[in-house]
Scaffold this motif. Structure first.
Motif, PDB file in Angstrom:
ATOM      1  N   SER A  38       0.839  -1.258  -0.124  1.00 57.36           N
ATOM      2  CA  SER A  38      -0.104  -0.200  -0.095  1.00 57.36           C
ATOM      3  C   SER A  38       0.983   1.087   0.177  1.00 57.36           C
ATOM      4  O   SER A  38       1.906   1.212   0.402  1.00 57.36           O
ATOM      5  CB  SER A  38      -1.000   0.050   1.338  1.00 57.36           C
ATOM      6  OG  SER A  38      -0.208  -0.208   2.439  1.00 57.36           O
ATOM      7  N   ALA A  39       0.205   2.349  -0.413  1.00 60.41           N
ATOM      8  CA  ALA A  39       0.977   3.614  -0.450  1.00 60.41           C
ATOM      9  C   ALA A  39       0.178   4.672   0.562  1.00 60.41           C
ATOM     10  O   ALA A  39      -1.027   4.450   0.688  1.00 60.41           O
ATOM     11  CB  ALA A  39       0.843   4.067  -1.724  1.00 60.41           C
ATOM     12  N   ASP A  40       1.258   5.211   1.172  1.00 59.53           N
ATOM     13  CA  ASP A  40       0.755   6.183   2.454  1.00 59.53           C
ATOM     14  C   ASP A  40       0.107   7.403   1.668  1.00 59.53           C
ATOM     15  O   ASP A  40       0.493   7.892   0.465  1.00 59.53           O
ATOM     16  CB  ASP A  40       2.156   6.560   3.220  1.00 59.53           C
ATOM     17  CG  ASP A  40       1.598   7.473   4.310  1.00 59.53           C
ATOM     18  OD1 ASP A  40       0.582   7.119   4.982  1.00 59.53           O
ATOM     19  OD2 ASP A  40       2.301   8.555   4.519  1.00 59.53           O
ATOM     20  N   LEU A  41      -0.968   7.816   2.345  1.00 57.72           N
ATOM     21  CA  LEU A  41      -1.646   8.969   1.848  1.00 57.72           C
ATOM     22  C   LEU A  41      -1.964   9.895   2.863  1.00 57.72           C
ATOM     23  O   LEU A  41      -2.376   9.620   3.963  1.00 57.72           O
ATOM     24  CB  LEU A  41      -3.209   8.455   1.460  1.00 57.72           C
ATOM     25  CG  LEU A  41      -3.867   9.355   0.872  1.00 57.72           C
ATOM     26  CD1 LEU A  41      -3.482  10.242  -0.304  1.00 57.72           C
ATOM     27  CD2 LEU A  41      -5.392   8.715   0.631  1.00 57.72           C
TER      28      LEU A  41
ATOM     29  N   GLU B 160       3.369  -5.813   3.553  1.00 57.01           N
ATOM     30  CA  GLU B 160       2.721  -6.610   4.616  1.00 57.01           C
ATOM     31  C   GLU B 160       2.601  -8.294   4.344  1.00 57.01           C
ATOM     32  O   GLU B 160       2.247  -8.221   3.147  1.00 57.01           O
ATOM     33  CB  GLU B 160       1.325  -6.207   5.296  1.00 57.01           C
ATOM     34  CG  GLU B 160       0.817  -6.978   6.358  1.00 57.01           C
ATOM     35  CD  GLU B 160      -0.625  -6.515   6.679  1.00 57.01           C
ATOM     36  OE1 GLU B 160      -1.183  -7.103   7.603  1.00 57.01           O
ATOM     37  OE2 GLU B 160      -1.141  -5.508   6.132  1.00 57.01           O
ATOM     38  N   PHE B 161       3.157  -9.085   5.129  1.00 54.17           N
ATOM     39  CA  PHE B 161       2.973 -10.469   5.031  1.00 54.17           C
ATOM     40  C   PHE B 161       1.871 -10.656   6.019  1.00 54.17           C
ATOM     41  O   PHE B 161       2.075 -10.679   7.242  1.00 54.17           O
ATOM     42  CB  PHE B 161       4.187 -11.162   5.041  1.00 54.17           C
ATOM     43  CG  PHE B 161       5.114 -10.797   3.640  1.00 54.17           C
ATOM     44  CD1 PHE B 161       4.851 -11.615   2.466  1.00 54.17           C
ATOM     45  CD2 PHE B 161       6.041  -9.813   3.784  1.00 54.17           C
ATOM     46  CE1 PHE B 161       5.622 -11.174   1.697  1.00 54.17           C
ATOM     47  CE2 PHE B 161       6.906  -9.411   2.965  1.00 54.17           C
ATOM     48  CZ  PHE B 161       6.625 -10.188   1.677  1.00 54.17           C
ATOM     49  N   ALA B 162       0.920 -11.867   5.753  1.00 52.65           N
ATOM     50  CA  ALA B 162       0.004 -12.122   6.777  1.00 52.65           C
ATOM     51  C   ALA B 162      -0.256 -13.528   6.549  1.00 52.65           C
ATOM     52  O   ALA B 162      -0.634 -14.139   5.609  1.00 52.65           O
ATOM     53  CB  ALA B 162      -1.522 -11.358   6.622  1.00 52.65           C
ATOM     54  N   TYR B 163      -0.631 -14.296   7.768  1.00 54.70           N
ATOM     55  CA  TYR B 163      -1.223 -15.463   7.772  1.00 54.70           C
ATOM     56  C   TYR B 163      -2.889 -15.322   8.191  1.00 54.70           C
ATOM     57  O   TYR B 163      -3.050 -14.919   9.283  1.00 54.70           O
ATOM     58  CB  TYR B 163      -0.522 -16.677   8.589  1.00 54.70           C
ATOM     59  CG  TYR B 163      -1.241 -17.922   8.658  1.00 54.70           C
ATOM     60  CD1 TYR B 163      -1.240 -18.905   7.467  1.00 54.70           C
ATOM     61  CD2 TYR B 163      -2.076 -18.220   9.954  1.00 54.70           C
ATOM     62  CE1 TYR B 163      -2.022 -19.993   7.812  1.00 54.70           C
ATOM     63  CE2 TYR B 163      -2.843 -19.331   9.877  1.00 54.70           C
ATOM     64  CZ  TYR B 163      -2.728 -20.217   8.835  1.00 54.70           C
ATOM     65  OH  TYR B 163      -3.645 -21.247   9.073  1.00 54.70           O
TER      66      TYR B 163
ATOM     67  N   TYR C  59      -0.592   6.555   9.973  1.00 58.59           N
ATOM     68  CA  TYR C  59      -0.599   6.274   8.649  1.00 58.59           C
ATOM     69  C   TYR C  59      -1.959   5.776   7.858  1.00 58.59           C
ATOM     70  O   TYR C  59      -2.224   4.802   8.556  1.00 58.59           O
ATOM     71  CB  TYR C  59       0.390   5.153   8.585  1.00 58.59           C
ATOM     72  CG  TYR C  59       1.950   5.539   8.705  1.00 58.59           C
ATOM     73  CD1 TYR C  59       2.585   5.943   7.896  1.00 58.59           C
ATOM     74  CD2 TYR C  59       2.418   5.255  10.076  1.00 58.59           C
ATOM     75  CE1 TYR C  59       3.906   6.532   8.130  1.00 58.59           C
ATOM     76  CE2 TYR C  59       3.622   5.459  10.381  1.00 58.59           C
ATOM     77  CZ  TYR C  59       4.463   6.187   9.419  1.00 58.59           C
ATOM     78  OH  TYR C  59       5.854   6.619   9.868  1.00 58.59           O
ATOM     79  N   THR C  60      -2.495   6.502   6.869  1.00 59.82           N
ATOM     80  CA  THR C  60      -3.499   6.295   6.249  1.00 59.82           C
ATOM     81  C   THR C  60      -2.891   5.663   4.765  1.00 59.82           C
ATOM     82  O   THR C  60      -2.143   6.331   4.128  1.00 59.82           O
ATOM     83  CB  THR C  60      -4.373   7.434   6.321  1.00 59.82           C
ATOM     84  OG1 THR C  60      -4.753   7.814   7.520  1.00 59.82           O
ATOM     85  CG2 THR C  60      -5.844   6.812   5.488  1.00 59.82           C
ATOM     86  N   SER C  61      -3.482   4.419   4.529  1.00 55.02           N
ATOM     87  CA  SER C  61      -3.000   4.098   2.974  1.00 55.02           C
ATOM     88  C   SER C  61      -3.884   3.266   2.351  1.00 55.02           C
ATOM     89  O   SER C  61      -4.944   2.809   2.781  1.00 55.02           O
ATOM     90  CB  SER C  61      -1.572   2.964   3.300  1.00 55.02           C
ATOM     91  OG  SER C  61      -2.243   1.905   4.056  1.00 55.02           O
ATOM     92  N   VAL C  62      -3.874   3.124   0.913  1.00 50.86           N
ATOM     93  CA  VAL C  62      -4.609   2.455   0.083  1.00 50.86           C
ATOM     94  C   VAL C  62      -3.774   1.439  -0.606  1.00 50.86           C
ATOM     95  O   VAL C  62      -2.413   1.767  -0.680  1.00 50.86           O
ATOM     96  CB  VAL C  62      -5.291   3.265  -0.959  1.00 50.86           C
ATOM     97  CG1 VAL C  62      -6.229   4.170  -0.087  1.00 50.86           C
ATOM     98  CG2 VAL C  62      -4.623   3.939  -1.908  1.00 50.86           C
ATOM     99  N   GLY C  63      -4.062   0.139  -0.939  1.00 56.52           N
ATOM    100  CA  GLY C  63      -3.454  -0.798  -1.519  1.00 56.52           C
ATOM    101  C   GLY C  63      -3.965  -1.885  -2.142  1.00 56.52           C
ATOM    102  O   GLY C  63      -5.290  -2.075  -2.253  1.00 56.52           O
ATOM    103  N   LEU C  64      -3.240  -2.943  -2.588  1.00 55.05           N
ATOM    104  CA  LEU C  64      -3.930  -4.338  -3.145  1.00 55.05           C
ATOM    105  C   LEU C  64      -3.241  -5.249  -2.232  1.00 55.05           C
ATOM    106  O   LEU C  64      -2.146  -5.268  -1.682  1.00 55.05           O
ATOM    107  CB  LEU C  64      -3.287  -4.119  -4.615  1.00 55.05           C
ATOM    108  CG  LEU C  64      -3.873  -3.081  -5.413  1.00 55.05           C
ATOM    109  CD1 LEU C  64      -3.203  -3.248  -6.977  1.00 55.05           C
ATOM    110  CD2 LEU C  64      -5.339  -3.263  -5.453  1.00 55.05           C
TER     111      LEU C  64
END
Length: 140
Positions: A4-7, A19-22, A125-130
């Motif tokens: 994601s990119a910070d906005l 980020e990596f997540a299980y 931090y506010t971000s939008v992403g995929l």
């Protein structure tokens, strides 16, 4: 994996969150959900800035045409304070649209990290992403 990119109010900054997540399917108050174990890295341009780990609970709407809306709330510990969050302990909220295929899940999301006014500063931090999630095979 999330990227994601910070906005900020002025527009996008040069910070990204990787980020990596299980994620494990569960239910939360009878609603479909996922519990997450997450590791994140905040990058300042291409340089490492900080890392964090945390847990989050997602709640999803029922799936319609392989799509669902979701929201999550998590708690995180970061390795150091910075100019935007004055504590190592943070909270994260995430709103997302999920598209589920047989082996992959695609998500578009908006996320906010802050310390919940526990300390100053608290700009967060506010971000939008995929996101791209790989489903592991499991037996029933």
């Amino acid at each position: 994996m999330n990227l994601s990119a910070d906005l900020k109010r002025e527009g996008f900054t040069n910070k990204q969150i990787l980020e990596f997540a299980y994620k494990q399917d569960n239910t939360f108050m009878r609603a479909p959900g996922r519990v997450n174990l997450e590791a994140l890295m905040i990058l300042d341009g291409i340089a490492y800035n900080q890392v964090g780990i945390g847990v989050a609970q997602e709640v999803l709407t029922p799936t319609w045409c392989h799509m669902a809306l979701g929201v999550s709330l998590g708690i995180y510990i970061r390795n150091h304070r910075d100019e935007r969050i004055g504590s190592n302990f943070t909270f994260g909220e995430r709103l997302f649209l999920s598209i589920d295929t047989k082996r992959l899940v695609y998500e578009i999301f908006a996320r906010h990290y802050s310390n919940g006014a526990l300390a100053t500063p608290n700009a967060g931090y506010t971000s939008v992403g995929l996101s791209l999630l790989f489903k592991l095979p499991h037996s029933h």
